[in-house]
Design a protein around this motif. Structure first.
Motif, PDB file in Angstrom:
ATOM      1  N   PRO A  29      -5.436   3.637   5.440  1.00 60.18           N
ATOM      2  CA  PRO A  29      -5.715   2.614   4.419  1.00 60.18           C
ATOM      3  C   PRO A  29      -4.722   2.734   3.259  1.00 60.18           C
ATOM      4  O   PRO A  29      -4.975   3.414   2.280  1.00 60.18           O
ATOM      5  N   SER A  50      -2.534   0.640   0.444  1.00 62.01           N
ATOM      6  CA  SER A  50      -2.393  -0.662  -0.205  1.00 62.01           C
ATOM      7  C   SER A  50      -1.208  -0.693  -1.175  1.00 62.01           C
ATOM      8  O   SER A  50      -0.854  -1.749  -1.683  1.00 62.01           O
ATOM      9  N   ASP A 107      -5.875   5.625  -5.365  1.00 62.25           N
ATOM     10  CA  ASP A 107      -6.446   5.635  -4.029  1.00 62.25           C
ATOM     11  C   ASP A 107      -5.638   4.682  -3.147  1.00 62.25           C
ATOM     12  O   ASP A 107      -5.072   3.708  -3.645  1.00 62.25           O
ATOM     13  N   GLU A 108      -5.577   5.005  -1.871  1.00 61.99           N
ATOM     14  CA  GLU A 108      -4.851   4.199  -0.894  1.00 61.99           C
ATOM     15  C   GLU A 108      -3.378   4.014  -1.252  1.00 61.99           C
ATOM     16  O   GLU A 108      -2.795   2.946  -1.070  1.00 61.99           O
TER      17      GLU A 108
END
Length: 184
Positions: A42, A44, A132-133
């Motif tokens: 994951p 992004s 995150d990600e």
């Protein structure tokens, strides 16, 4: 999760650090191979060191994931100062004292020491704590410092102990302050 990716193989006949040495053909293939693992994660956002070998690595990953890259000097390798970009043999002819007896507090001429890099990465981990990600394309020195910091110990000169090989992928959990190798 935050992922750290070391750039692919570059021409190691040159002193690395902040040099603008690019990936070799083998390095490009290594990055393409790790993209098969990265593509399942994951991710992004991609942030990369602004040094050429990292930028080329990030460009390959960006194309594979269809995610643009942001570049930052914060994720640069140890600054080896006047040795940067010299052929290894030439560097050690000019600066023989940097071939042996280099300690964690030895500063490269007009550059950094290992402790300087450690402190720089310590501050950086505080900045990225809430991320995150994110995939960070960087260098062995930076990733090694994350390992040292998560183990609450000062760095040493054994740069191979954490198995941060070319195009290796490392998963960092900022909440637990744990890092582990997850690919190549």
């Amino acid at each position: 999760m935050i992922y750290f990716l070391r750039h692919g193989l570059d021409d190691e006949t040159y002193v690395g650090g902040w040099s603008d040495v690019d990936l070799t053909k083998e390095g490009i293939e290594q990055v393409k191979e790790i993209c098969t693992v990265i593509g399942k994660l994951p991710i992004s956002k991609i942030i990369s060191s602004d040094i050429k070998r990292a930028k080329t690595t990030a460009s390959i990953v960006s194309e594979a994931l269809n995610i643009p890259v942001e570049y930052s000097s914060k994720f640069r390798e140890l600054d080896k100062g006047l040795l940067t970009g010299l052929k290894v043999d030439e560097a050690f002819k000019r600066y023989p004292e940097y071939r042996i007896n280099v300690k964690i507090d030895t500063k490269y001429p007009e550059g950094e020491s290992m402790i300087d890099l450690y402190e720089r990465v310590r501050l950086l981990l505080g900045e990225i704590e809430g991320w995150d990600e994110v995939l960070i394309v960087t260098h062995r020195g930076v990733i090694n410092m994350v390992y040292f910091l998560t183990e609450n110990r000062l760095p040493d000169m054994d740069k191979k102990q954490f198995d941060v090989t070319h195009a290796s992928l490392h998963e960092y959990n900022p909440k637990e302050r744990k890092i582990r190798k997850v690919g190549i």
